[in-house]
Design an enzyme around this catalytic site. Structure first.
Site, PDB file in Angstrom:
ATOM      1  N   CYS A 116     166.988 112.708  32.942  1.00  0.00           N
ATOM      2  CA  CYS A 116     165.937 113.608  32.439  1.00  0.00           C
ATOM      3  C   CYS A 116     164.817 113.877  33.439  1.00  0.00           C
ATOM      4  CB  CYS A 116     165.352 113.049  31.143  1.00  0.00           C
ATOM      5  SG  CYS A 116     166.569 112.919  29.819  1.00  0.00           S
ATOM      6  N   HIS A 256     158.435 116.199  29.635  1.00  0.00           N
ATOM      7  CA  HIS A 256     159.847 116.178  29.242  1.00  0.00           C
ATOM      8  C   HIS A 256     159.913 116.048  27.720  1.00  0.00           C
ATOM      9  CE1 HIS A 256     163.962 115.136  28.763  1.00  0.00           C
ATOM     10  NE2 HIS A 256     163.712 113.877  28.476  1.00  0.00           N
ATOM     11  N   ASN A 286     166.281 117.656  23.023  1.00  0.00           N
ATOM     12  CA  ASN A 286     166.206 117.177  24.407  1.00  0.00           C
ATOM     13  C   ASN A 286     167.370 117.774  25.197  1.00  0.00           C
ATOM     14  OD1 ASN A 286     166.205 115.769  26.800  1.00  0.00           O
ATOM     15  ND2 ASN A 286     166.134 113.735  25.882  1.00  0.00           N
TER      16      ASN A 286
END
Length: 329
Positions: A116, A256, A286
């Site tokens: 990520c 994020h 996500n």
């Protein structure tokens, strides 16, 4: 000679059409809308459906949209960095596949794997080629087809992830706009809490690994959450300290999109109010590498030249970090 900065001069994104809602997930696993919303902040996520479609098929429309917006030919691109965890195939690099699909035939490229945090890593790497004067136009593309490695029988992970991709163009800037500072970290000890067990050289694909469902995301949610909350917030606070930024002088936090509670914790640590935080997790979930550039794409019309942006991420590996960006247009 005046310093060359690597500035973002265009941004674009793409998410697939299919919307997977919490209510549909209720029919697939033992979960419910209220539980998912309260724990993660996610209402729905986008899924790439269709035979033979990979992450490159998310990247192509994002790049084409960017090139059109910037009014340049794909042949002008010098380098394409593709940040992903779900490459089309083990080799060749998906960056090469994407370059061919969009006609960036003068560019060299490679894939970057930092889970990520990939976009932050890719942005920092790409900036070096601009700052040294080696290249004039660098594409940093970041996205994932997480639906390809999510186990839709695992209620702990299948609620979190979605598919999507974002792209930014880096070009030289002499006015002091662009990437000012980056604070990137990693700690391989975190592997036990977040990884994919099989499909690599340690445990190649076999009937046994498939039967044991070892080709999906494995995550110990509590451990990852605890580490992410602390480290993502600390990295963002440190970048502020290093650059004499205050909660007043930061215009935007671009976090994020892993979990709404992690985003809130980072904003609180920075002293930044919710009106300055980019959040789209409720609609996209996500998207791993794609979250930060997708936020920049969605908020592009609100960004002003000279705005101070703090980008922050945390990912499997563990990888994490923050970056300070001065918006260039």
């Amino acid at each position: 000679m005046d310093k060359i900065y690597a500035a973002i001069t265009a941004v674009h994104g793409y998410v697939p059409d299919y919307v997977l809602t919490n209510h549909e997930l209720e029919t697939m696993v033992d979960t419910n809308n209220e539980w998912i919303l309260s724990r993660t902040g996610i209402s729905e996520r986008r899924i790439l459906k269709g035979e033979g479609l990979g992450v490159s098929d998310l990247a192509v429309p994002a790049i084409n949209g960017l090139l059109e917006k910037r009014g340049i030919s794909p042949l002008e691109i010098d380098l394409l960095i593709f940040c992903t965890t779900t490459s089309d195939m083990p080799f060749p690099a998906t960056a090469n596949i994407i370059s061919a699909k969009v006609g960036a035939n003068n560019a060299w490229g490679f894939d970057l794997q930092a889970a990520c945090s990939g976009f932050l890593y890719g942005l920092t790497v790409g900036a070096q080629f601009i700052e040294t004067g080696m290249h004039k136009k660098v594409l940093v593309v970041a996205g994932d087809k997480m639906s390809s490695i999510v186990d839709y029988q695992d209620r702990a992970t299948c609620i979190i992830f979605g598919d999507g991709c974002g792209a930014v163009l880096l070009e030289p800037n002499h006015e002091g706009f662009g990437l000012i500072d980056a604070n990137l970290r990693s700690d391989g000890a975190g592997i036990v809490h977040l990884h994919q067990k099989a499909g690599g050289s340690v445990k190649p694909t076999s009937h046994e690994t498939i039967d044991a469902r070892q080709h999906y995301v494995y995550q110990e949610g509590k451990a990852v959450f605890k580490f992410a909350v602390t480290n993502m917030a600390e990295a963002a606070a440190e970048i502020m300290d290093r650059n004499n930024l205050t909660s007043e002088t930061v215009d935007w936090l671009v976090p994020h999109q892993a979990n709404k509670r992690i985003i809130d914790a980072t904003a609180n640590r920075m002293g930044v109010g919710p009106e300055k935080v980019m959040v789209n997790i409720e609609r996209y979930g996500n998207t791993t590498n794609g979250t930060i550039p997708l936020c920049l794409w969605e908020w592009e019309s609100k960004l002003k030249k000279g705005d101070n942006l703090v980008l922050a991420a945390f990912g499997g590996g563990f990888t994490w970090g923050a970056a300070y960006l001065k918006w260039a247009y």
